[in-house]
Design an enzyme around this catalytic site. Structure first.
Site, short mmCIF file in Angstrom:
data_model
loop_
_atom_site.label_atom_id
_atom_site.label_comp_id
_atom_site.label_asym_id
_atom_site.label_seq_id
_atom_site.Cartn_x
_atom_site.Cartn_y
_atom_site.Cartn_z
N GLY A 112 36.08 68.98 -27.03
CA GLY A 112 36.21 67.62 -27.56
C GLY A 112 34.93 66.82 -27.53
N ASP A 130 42.11 64.65 -29.91
CA ASP A 130 40.82 64.55 -29.21
C ASP A 130 40.37 63.10 -29.04
OD1 ASP A 130 41.03 67.25 -29.40
OD2 ASP A 130 39.00 67.59 -30.15
N PRO A 185 28.88 71.83 -23.46
CA PRO A 185 28.36 72.43 -24.69
C PRO A 185 29.00 71.78 -25.92
CG PRO A 185 29.80 73.98 -23.52
CD PRO A 185 29.66 72.77 -22.65
N GLY A 241 30.57 71.72 -29.70
CA GLY A 241 31.26 72.62 -30.63
C GLY A 241 32.00 73.73 -29.92
N ALA A 242 32.32 73.54 -28.63
CA ALA A 242 32.95 74.61 -27.86
C ALA A 242 34.47 74.46 -27.82
CB ALA A 242 32.40 74.59 -26.44
C1 MEV Z 1 41.08 71.50 -31.59
O1 MEV Z 1 40.58 71.03 -30.32
C2 MEV Z 1 42.57 71.43 -31.63
C3 MEV Z 1 43.24 71.76 -32.97
O2 MEV Z 1 44.64 71.60 -32.76
C4 MEV Z 1 42.78 70.84 -34.07
C5 MEV Z 1 43.23 69.40 -33.87
O3 MEV Z 1 44.20 69.14 -33.16
O4 MEV Z 1 42.58 68.52 -34.51
C6 MEV Z 1 42.98 73.17 -33.37
#
Ligand code: MEV
Length: 331
Positions: free
Chosen positions: A115, A160, A109, A111-112
């Site tokens: 990544g 990510d 999915p 935006g879940a």
């Molecule tokens: C998002 O998957 C993880 C966060 O730490 C943001 C980031 O690291 O860019 C919330």
């Protein structure tokens, strides 16, 4: 035609704290985004990405002058803006100008918190540069993927884009001399289950929310963030030893700290506790929170945890770690 794929990821430890320089541990998973690319003689860029959107829809990116997006819904355009920025970044970095037909599919999915946007960014960066005759390394993909995320979101860590480019289980150290290190995790660490409900807020909004709470409350939130860092340092050793009991306990502590910094929701907490009741050794939010995903470590009880998550209205699936980062599957 060239086909490039890139994996999704789960954050095992350290999300949000990584934005403030603490370490995080994230792993590539066996669910991937695939990008098929071929040349277009007319110089235009056309993108088909039915999986990245909610309703069936095609986006047309025209390459005359700047790239523009045409589409129907805000969410769709948000997903496709990673594609647009990825093409711009490759053009800026390598002077590639070739026209392309790009088709994107995703096994996850969007935006879940898995990544997907970084995987799309990195796979498009790799595919479009190859189409323009430029071979770039996985490390370069990670750097350019980070620039894409930064351009679209305004703020992002390198986590990510690094995980989807390199694959494996990575110990991310934003303040270290080396930005990450691959962890050798024994095969006894298995039995991961992901639970998913739709998001109430984007990653950017959740990061901004934590920043506000930190500014307003100061020390208690600073301490919670530092404590997440300590949990992550300890978890690195537990993972390398293959001590699943300790890894599970530390996941639970990490979840408590994520609750403390305000990124859980009642549904996420319900999923986390449902997974533990069904036999998970540990469970926590994975990603930015505000809806999205939880991860449970449940060796031997994966099916029970999947059933328990579905019983509370979530989608649920088993995942494995994947060593494969961004990969050219066909060229
Ligand atoms: C998002 O998957 C993880 C966060 O730490 C943001 C980031 O690291 O860019 C919330």
């Amino acid at each position: 035609m060239t086909v490039v794929s890139a994996p999704g990821k789960v954050t095992l430890f350290g999300e949000h704290a990584v934005v403030y320089g603490e370490p995080a541990i994230a792993a590539a998973i066996n669910r991937r985004v695939r990008v098929e690319i071929s040349k277009r003689a007319d110089g235009a860029i056309r993108v088909e990405a039915r999986d990245l959107m909610l309703a069936g829809f095609k986006a047309l990116l025209t390459a005359t002058g700047s790239i523009t997006l045409e589409g129907e819904s805000g969410k769709v355009l948000a997903a496709l803006s990673y594609v647009k920025r990825a093409i711009e970044v490759v053009r800026e970095a390598y002077g590639v100008t070739v026209g392309a037909h790009i088709a994107i599919t995703s096994e996850m999915p969007v935006g879940a918190g898995l990544g997907t946007s970084a995987a799309v960014a990195v796979a498009v960066v790799k595919a479009y540069s190859l189409l323009g005759g430029v071979e770039i390394t996985r490390r370069e993909c990670a750097e350019l993927g980070y620039r894409v995320e930064l351009g679209v979101q305004g703020s992002a860590s390198r986590m990510d884009s690094t995980v989807t480019s390199m694959g494996g289980v990575l110990y991310i150290t934003p303040r270290g001399e080396e930005p990450y290190r691959e962890l050798k995790v024994p095969s006894s660490v298995k039995g991961l289950v992901v639970g998913y409900v739709s998001r109430e807020a984007s990653t950017g909004e959740m990061v901004a929310r934590v920043r506000r709470l930190k500014e307003e409350l100061g020390e208690p939130i600073d301490l919670a963030i530092r404590a997440i860092g300590e949990v992550t340092r300890k978890a690195k050793a537990s993972l390398e030893k293959g001590d699943v009991i300790e890894v599970g306990r530390l996941m639970n502590v990490n979840h408590g700290l994520l609750e403390a910094i305000g990124v859980s929701t009642s549904r996420l907490s319900q999923m986390v506790y449902a997974a533990r009741s069904a036999g998970a050794l540990g469970s926590k939010i994975t990603g930015a929170g505000g809806g999205g995903c939880i991860i449970a470590l449940a060796p031997g009880a994966e099916d029970e945890v999947v059933a328990a998550l579905r019983a509370v209205g979530a989608s649920a699936f088993k995942v494995d770690f994947s060593r494969e980062g961004v990969t050219v599957e066909e060229s």
